[in-house]
Enzyme design. Sequence first.
Site, PDB file in Angstrom:
ATOM      1  N   GLY A 129      34.089  55.029  64.827  1.00 38.57           N
ATOM      2  CA  GLY A 129      34.454  56.235  64.863  1.00 38.57           C
ATOM      3  C   GLY A 129      35.634  56.285  63.572  1.00 38.57           C
ATOM      4  CB  THR A 130      37.183  53.415  62.119  1.00 32.68           C
ATOM      5  OG1 THR A 130      36.183  52.547  62.398  1.00 32.68           O
ATOM      6  CG2 THR A 130      38.103  53.019  63.364  1.00 32.68           C
ATOM      7  NE  ARG A 165      45.488  50.169  44.513  1.00 33.61           N
ATOM      8  CZ  ARG A 165      45.090  49.674  43.275  1.00 33.61           C
ATOM      9  NH1 ARG A 165      44.962  48.350  43.464  1.00 33.61           N
ATOM     10  NH2 ARG A 165      45.713  50.104  42.405  1.00 33.61           N
ATOM     11  CG  ASN A 192      38.204  58.524  52.442  1.00 34.38           C
ATOM     12  OD1 ASN A 192      38.964  59.649  52.729  1.00 34.38           O
ATOM     13  ND2 ASN A 192      36.890  58.735  52.649  1.00 34.38           N
ATOM     14  CB  VAL A 219      45.135  52.414  58.795  1.00 35.91           C
ATOM     15  CG1 VAL A 219      45.853  52.054  57.534  1.00 35.91           C
ATOM     16  CG2 VAL A 219      43.635  52.966  58.489  1.00 35.91           C
ATOM     17  CD  GLU A 246      44.006  46.534  66.120  1.00 33.89           C
ATOM     18  OE1 GLU A 246      43.859  45.973  65.160  1.00 33.89           O
ATOM     19  OE2 GLU A 246      43.914  46.243  67.482  1.00 33.89           O
TER      20      GLU A 246
HETATM   21 MO1  MOS Z   1      41.080  46.576  68.579  1.00 35.08          MO
HETATM   22  S1  MOS Z   1      42.143  45.998  70.356  1.00 35.08           S
HETATM   23  O1  MOS Z   1      40.985  44.806  67.852  1.00 35.08           O
HETATM   24  O2  MOS Z   1      39.680  46.943  68.837  1.00 35.08           O
END
Ligand code: MOS
Length: 738
Positions: A466-467, A626, A629, A701, A703
């Site tokens: 989802g990232t 850097r 997106n 990016v 966490e």
């Molecule tokens: Mo993250 S806690 O490494 O999904």
Amino acid sequence: MKKNTDLQNVLRGRAEPRIDGPLKVAGEALYTSDHFVPGLVFAVPARATIAKGKVTSIKTEAAQKIPGVLKIYSHGKLPGVFRPGAEEKLVSHTDEARPPFEDNIIRYYGQYVAAVVAETLEAAEAGALALQITYENEKPHLEKKMEQETSKKIESERGDARAAFAQAEVKVDQTYLTPVEVHNPIELHASVAVWEDNDHLTLYEASQAILNHQTVISQMLGLPKENVRVVSRFLGSGFGGKLWPWSHSIMTAAIARDLGRPVKLVVTRQMMFSNVGHRPRTQQRVQLGADRKGKLLSLQHDYVSQTSILEDYKENCGEATPYLYSTANLKVTSGLARRNQSPPTSMRGPGAVPGLYALESAMDELAIQLKIDPVELRLINEPQKDESNGLPFSSRHLKECFEVGARKFGWQKRNPLVGSMKKGEEILGWGVAACSWGARRLACQAVVEIRQDGKVRVSSATQDIGTGTYTVLAQIVNEQLGVGFENILVSLGDTILPPGPISGGSMATASVVPAVIEAAEKAKKNLFKIASETPSSPLKGEKAENLKFEKGKVISSKGHFSFSEVLQKANVNAAIGKGQSEAMMGGEKAKFSFHSFGAQFVEIGWNPEMARLKVHRVVTVIDAGRIINPLPARNQIEGAVVMGIGMGLFEEALFDERTGQAVNDNLADYLVSSHADCPDIDVTFLNYPDKELNEYGARGVGEIGLAGVAPALTAAVYHATGVRVRELPVRIEDLLKT
Ligand code: MOS
């Protein structure tokens, strides 16, 4: 590898919308539990209703009479499941190595004691409810207080922290508590197991790490690894809870093999609280000693985290403590306290997030004692290098994060006097904290194929949780080859693809991007070779080094040909390139200390008449290398800030101390931030490339945006109310005590 000018455009950061967005909005993206195969049957587990003891009997007669019920599994009745044979970090790891039904001993509430399989989900559910299970009950260890530690370990040490603390003029000595938090992604965990000839398994699984899953599952099912395929195309997030295999997955696969039918098991929201990990409770004592000018002389951080009976998961609360500030004397120790609770696991920013809540809260308390501005106190203690190992930072701009954040927030207008800033009915509170998270790179591969059908395909066995990984990979390929977004296919989430990184630790982007760029570069070279050497190619006889590739066209002095025309005439399906990325994980040979940094500024409004607390705005400035997106990157930070507000104000799994049952095991009672709780969030990226980590300078990016939010929030609460909250989450009743 040669540098390429297109690259510079990528690295300036282009705002591209998600390529997987339309599929998700149209409901065409298949999540694990959406998978259906002919002959599919359903498994529903029965869970222990005690936290410690033994199963003494399971009566199955009533369940067996339910139409559609096929078979019931329990201790001694599920053949062919083993403990994993090798433990390797991030490669073959599980946080629950005991296979399901291995014995009849109960170690936590909710532990699987049986499973009912039926033709329909309804029959399986009815069957699970109809089981009559008796237990021999023992008094469980569920105490919240953590005095009896099972171990004490020195995590980091320099100088003599105790002696320096004793002599320090100004001191803070406080203990901070964080509760059990449960990941609760909206997509529930699920497994769909499909066997072929009883020795080849395809497992659809909600996994952040399919290759690790494949390895562990093959060991636990006693199969060669190559006989197991794990597929995880789309995930409704994971937050760390989906990193490592859990019992339901092994159970589903083993049942499907035994029964000779494909089996689906979907974990319920209730099970999310006891069967698939959580962030454990922590108790952290922080002692700071400083001189009158605010220079830190001593830093001690001693923490204990709860863990389960069989596993040794430790919440690594001291993660960021040794390198964040300059101090000659430091000691960090850890301990574990075993409880009859399910195994904890990584949750977004594991260790650093609760650890920074404690450390940054203590820093705020120190600033107040010193009457020094809390931003200023951090700047005073900025280190020149990583003092825990003597290494230079690869790229550290924490000071600038504070300076930019302070300017954007309007920090200079802050009146430090408690309760002094008012707006209408509300008292405003302003708080600040630093955040940090590690930056690392995993070894991985990617393949790019320039195809005669006019498409370019990039593939790697990593996951998009989802990232935005699908989009970032398409973007990199597009910038490298210029064929247009619409002509790029991205294939992820399948163990048959080239080995990709786990989607964890904010490492996926930094790891896979270099491999994709190299793969695209090599595919292009192969295309030139094919064009210049294949007899039927329109460019036969040209020198490969004289060819260029622009906007999907192969360019030579003879003219321009689309890549599909060249490949069609040459009768080659695809020009293929494989790229590889090397691991960079710190350790003995490291030359740099790799970390991301940031500053969080929070404004809360406290209305004592209404007893209402609200977060108004958050300014977050992130130094994460850097940014490839900015759209999904900002999205990550915004989501993390919202999660941080949940950590500060709402999230806490509460357990019945008699049975170990989570009493708020649903989304009505376990509170998370809702839309109404979301503040105005201002996200700034400093965008300094970290060239030591990879030549593209990208870190990650996922966490870091969560770290620092809770301590900035509790600092703001103190500023408004004078109440220092040292046990999360903030409770309104705590604020009414004064
Ligand atoms: Mo993250 S806690 O490494 O999904």
